[in-house]
Write a protein that holds these residues in place. Structure first.
Motif, short mmCIF file in Angstrom:
data_model
loop_
_atom_site.label_atom_id
_atom_site.label_comp_id
_atom_site.label_asym_id
_atom_site.label_seq_id
_atom_site.Cartn_x
_atom_site.Cartn_y
_atom_site.Cartn_z
N ARG A 19 15.23 41.57 41.14
CA ARG A 19 14.53 40.56 42.44
C ARG A 19 13.61 39.78 41.76
NH1 ARG A 19 10.37 42.87 46.95
NH2 ARG A 19 10.72 41.22 48.52
N GLU A 20 13.10 40.14 40.47
CA GLU A 20 12.30 39.05 39.95
C GLU A 20 12.87 38.02 39.71
OE1 GLU A 20 8.95 40.09 40.04
OE2 GLU A 20 9.77 42.03 41.11
N ALA A 21 14.14 37.89 39.49
CA ALA A 21 14.76 36.59 39.01
C ALA A 21 15.01 35.86 40.11
CB ALA A 21 16.06 36.99 38.14
N ARG A 22 14.89 36.27 41.31
CA ARG A 22 15.14 35.38 42.49
C ARG A 22 16.47 35.03 42.59
NH1 ARG A 22 10.39 33.47 44.58
NH2 ARG A 22 8.42 33.71 43.18
N PRO A 23 17.47 35.99 42.73
CA PRO A 23 18.79 35.61 42.99
C PRO A 23 19.28 34.85 44.10
CG PRO A 23 18.21 37.94 43.53
CD PRO A 23 17.20 37.42 43.04
N THR A 24 20.04 33.91 44.05
CA THR A 24 20.34 33.06 45.16
C THR A 24 21.89 33.48 45.64
OG1 THR A 24 21.71 31.82 43.56
CG2 THR A 24 19.59 31.05 43.68
N LEU A 25 22.05 32.65 46.87
CA LEU A 25 23.37 33.05 47.52
C LEU A 25 24.48 32.54 46.54
CD1 LEU A 25 25.05 33.88 49.93
CD2 LEU A 25 24.51 31.56 50.95
N HIS A 26 24.31 31.58 45.96
CA HIS A 26 25.27 31.31 44.88
C HIS A 26 25.66 32.41 43.93
CE1 HIS A 26 26.85 29.31 41.33
NE2 HIS A 26 27.63 28.52 42.18
N ASP A 27 24.52 33.01 43.33
CA ASP A 27 24.52 34.08 42.28
C ASP A 27 25.38 35.21 43.17
OD1 ASP A 27 23.11 32.96 40.47
OD2 ASP A 27 21.17 33.53 41.36
N ALA A 28 25.18 35.60 44.30
CA ALA A 28 25.84 36.48 45.30
C ALA A 28 27.30 36.27 45.29
CB ALA A 28 25.40 36.64 46.31
N LEU A 29 27.59 34.80 45.34
CA LEU A 29 29.03 34.65 45.57
C LEU A 29 29.65 34.78 44.21
CD1 LEU A 29 28.59 31.24 47.65
CD2 LEU A 29 30.09 33.22 48.43
N THR A 30 29.19 34.26 43.12
CA THR A 30 29.60 34.49 41.84
C THR A 30 29.98 35.93 41.42
OG1 THR A 30 28.47 32.28 41.13
CG2 THR A 30 29.51 33.91 39.41
N ALA A 31 28.88 36.70 41.50
CA ALA A 31 28.88 38.11 41.18
C ALA A 31 30.10 38.84 42.00
CB ALA A 31 27.58 38.78 41.44
N THR A 32 29.97 38.58 43.14
CA THR A 32 30.96 39.33 44.08
C THR A 32 32.55 38.82 43.86
OG1 THR A 32 29.50 39.34 46.08
CG2 THR A 32 31.81 39.78 46.46
N THR A 33 32.67 37.73 43.51
CA THR A 33 33.99 37.14 43.01
C THR A 33 34.47 37.88 41.60
OG1 THR A 33 33.48 35.10 44.10
CG2 THR A 33 35.19 35.05 42.48
N LEU A 34 33.52 37.87 40.58
CA LEU A 34 34.05 38.42 39.58
C LEU A 34 34.02 40.02 39.67
CD1 LEU A 34 31.19 36.89 37.17
CD2 LEU A 34 33.61 36.49 37.13
N LEU A 35 33.59 40.53 40.38
CA LEU A 35 33.89 42.05 40.73
C LEU A 35 35.14 42.24 41.42
CD1 LEU A 35 30.37 43.81 41.91
CD2 LEU A 35 31.50 43.91 39.91
N GLU A 36 35.43 41.40 42.51
CA GLU A 36 36.59 41.28 43.10
C GLU A 36 37.66 41.13 42.26
OE1 GLU A 36 40.24 40.20 44.87
OE2 GLU A 36 38.89 38.58 44.05
N HIS A 37 37.60 40.43 41.31
CA HIS A 37 38.63 40.04 40.50
C HIS A 37 38.81 41.34 39.53
CE1 HIS A 37 40.42 36.07 41.37
NE2 HIS A 37 39.00 35.84 41.43
N ALA A 38 37.55 41.79 38.81
CA ALA A 38 37.74 42.79 37.96
C ALA A 38 38.38 44.36 38.62
CB ALA A 38 36.19 43.27 37.58
N LEU A 39 38.02 44.40 39.94
CA LEU A 39 38.57 45.56 40.83
C LEU A 39 39.87 45.61 41.24
CD1 LEU A 39 35.29 46.19 42.98
CD2 LEU A 39 36.26 47.83 40.80
N ARG A 40 40.79 44.56 41.07
CA ARG A 40 42.09 44.30 41.60
C ARG A 40 42.85 45.29 40.97
NH1 ARG A 40 43.57 37.88 42.16
NH2 ARG A 40 41.89 37.57 43.66
N PRO A 41 42.99 45.82 39.54
CA PRO A 41 43.76 46.95 39.09
C PRO A 41 43.82 48.29 39.92
CG PRO A 41 42.75 46.04 37.43
CD PRO A 41 41.97 45.33 38.50
N LEU A 42 42.99 48.35 40.70
CA LEU A 42 42.62 49.65 41.72
C LEU A 42 43.78 49.43 42.73
CD1 LEU A 42 38.95 50.30 42.49
CD2 LEU A 42 40.49 51.66 40.95
N ALA A 43 44.29 48.15 43.16
CA ALA A 43 45.31 48.25 44.06
C ALA A 43 46.75 48.68 43.65
CB ALA A 43 45.47 46.77 44.73
N THR A 44 46.94 48.75 42.33
CA THR A 44 48.14 48.99 41.56
C THR A 44 48.45 50.61 41.76
OG1 THR A 44 47.55 47.40 39.92
CG2 THR A 44 49.36 49.23 39.38
#
Length: 529
Positions: free
Chosen positions: A154-179
């Motif tokens: 929280r001290e790094a003042r995360p932005t909405l852009h950060d949230a979009l980026t992190a969520t996108t990276l997680l979505e791609h990283a978790l795709r193998p779970l669909a196999t």
């Protein structure tokens, strides 16, 4: 997801290899190892779940007939098919994802990671996880969690852009779970990280034993890569938190861990692996396939073989060669190996460095060679300059060919070389140059070291030893799996469901997907490596 079918062949033991960016879609050390393993066991049935880039990659290896299926699990390109959940299913997935994200950012909540991951795996099996992670609610969950009082991020003042980026990276990283995960036999992950996800799902859902072989330390390599990645600290905190907790979950739950060297064992034990579950199994080569290389080149030559990649640190090698050539003007540096897709800029940077140092005429990128033995024979001394390795094939192959070597002190290099080659610190051009000059100036010593290196391979690092060891492990784990009770994952109550929910500081509601700026401190937390 593309599926390549081979001949169906009954087998008492079935092994599903879990790979990422390697076999059977690309060349390289781990791919060679997989091909050796599969080719050396025609009596065992294999499947492959291969985490790939887009899913359109062609097979780079001739897959033998006892490999029944090759399933591609692409991380990029079009997302997995499915629909976002609704109603109670959406609420359950939202709760699981909140627990998941909380575990990544709050050191006091790390025990929530596993149960939340398996709840998300069930959603992925239903086709709901990827659509959820691409929607507004997932963004809202992350922004609410990392703005809770008391969290360091929280001290790094995360932005909405950060949230979009992190969520996108997680979505791609978790795709193998669909196999669809394996339902029987043994799941053998040949690296840590996202390749393990189908194996963890198979263990949770069907009781399939998980075998983990780490050649390099996947987590360490993520730390190294993300230090220079173009993301702010909040994004790195989320993604590296995921990789760290995934490694720890894998180490804890694997039936057996077979690192390729003792160095990896230190990381695995630190990550929570039971020391009794770890057995070191060295890579091996066939000495008959890598016979003595024969006469050395007439000109003093350093050779290198591998993929052109930043982790191989060719820039340090080129800088070291510049120092060598200052003493030996006739010296040459020959680099053998392909450039992976996306790595062209790194190769161009290395070529530019050679030109800048005045050695463009003496440093040659030879590309892939039809017979790798030619790469080792091309040098008086074979070099290895990596900043991270497991138990490198190029090193033991060069040793089998009777060539003296200069290698960086990473991973299992010292275990491989013993006293039959010179070992220097990584990222130290002066030390590397001094070692190369020492051997270039001593033909008798090069010859005796090369002979000792080949003998060391014959005594300790043969392919037959490796294959026989893994055959015994497969049979052992197959018997373990046959005795394991089959408890479907949906019959289990997730541990997080028994706890009082973590209070939210803001309601989870859809947010507008717009970018937002920020000037917070981008320095990451201390990263091991």
């Amino acid at each position: 997801m593309p599926v390549h079918h081979g001949a169906q062949r009954p087998s008492a033991t079935r092994v599903t290899l879990l790979t990422e960016g390697t076999y059977p879609h690309s060349h390289g050390g781990v791919s060679v190892w997989c091909d050796q393993l599969v080719g050396g066991m025609p009596d065992i049935g294999f499947d492959v779940i291969a985490v790939t880039g887009t899913g359109r990659e062609a097979l780079a290896w001739d897959v033998p007939g006892h490999v029944s299926r090759v399933v591609s699990a692409p991380m990029w390109g079009p997302p997995p098919e499915g629909r976002p959940p609704t109603g109670p299913a959406l609420d359950r997935l939202t709760d699981a994802y909140e627990q998941f994200v909380t575990s990544l950012l709050d050191p006091c909540a790390e025990d929530l990671f596993g149960p939340a991951l398996y709840a998300m795996a069930r959603a992925a099996a239903d086709g709901a996880l990827s659509p959820f992670l691409r929607g507004d609610r997932a963004i809202s969950v992350l922004t609410a969690v990392w703005n809770r009082p008391g969290l360091a991020v929280r001290e790094a003042r995360p932005t909405l852009h950060d949230a979009l980026t992190a969520t996108t990276l997680l979505e791609h990283a978790l795709r193998p779970l669909a196999t669809p995960p394996p339902e029987e036999g043994v799941a053998h992950a040949v690296s840590g990280g996202v390749a393990v996800l189908p194996g963890l799902a198979a263990l949770e859902r069907h009781g399939v034993p998980l075998l983990l072989t780490e050649h390099g330390v996947y987590l360490r390599e993520r730390y190294l890569g993300y230090r220079t990645a173009p993301y702010r600290w909040p994004v790195k905190a989320v993604v590296l938190g995921f990789f760290r907790l995934l490694a720890e979950e894998t180490y804890r739950r694997a039936a057996l861990i077979t690192p390729g060297n003792r160095y990896n064992r230190l990381w695995e034990e630190q990550g929570g692996a039971d020391p009794e579950s770890i057995r070191t199994v060295y890579n091996g080569v066939d000495p008959a396939a890598f016979p003595p290389a024969g006469p050395e080149p007439d000109e003093p030559t350093l050779s290198w073989a591998g993929r052109v990649d930043p982790i191989k640190d060719l820039e340090t090698l080129i800088r070291a060669f510049s120092l060598v050539r200052a003493q030996v003007p006739a010296a040459r540096l020959r680099l053998f190996g392909g450039t992976p897709r996306g790595g062209e800029a790194y190769r161009e940077r290395c070529e530019a460095l050679a030109a800048e140092l005045g050695h463009a005429d003496a440093v040659t990128f030879e590309g892939r060679v039809d017979d790798i033995k030619d790469a080792y024979a091309a040098g008086n001394v074979v070099m290895l300059s990596s900043i991270s390795e497991g138990f490198p094939f190029t090193l033991i192959e060069a040793m089998s060919c009777g060539r003296a070597t200069v290698s960086t002190d990473v991973g299992g290099v010292r275990e491989a070389v013993g006293d039959t080659g010179l070992v220097v610190p990584p990222r130290d051009p002066a030390a590397m140059a001094a070692a190369a000059l020492e051997l270039l100036g001593a033909p008798g010593r090069r010859r005796s070291m090369g002979e000792a290196a080949r003998l060391r391979v014959i005594e300790q690092f043969t392919l037959r030893q490796t294959v026989d060891t893994f055959r015994a492990i497969y049979l052992e784990l197959s018997e373990l799996g046959a005795m394991a009770p089959r408890v479907p994952s949906w019959a289990r109550v997730p541990a997080w469901a028994k706890r009082a929910p973590v209070p939210r500081t803001a309601p989870v509601a859809p947010v507008a997907l717009a970018s937002a700026g920020g000037t917070a401190d981008e320095r990451p937390r201390s990263l091991a490596g």
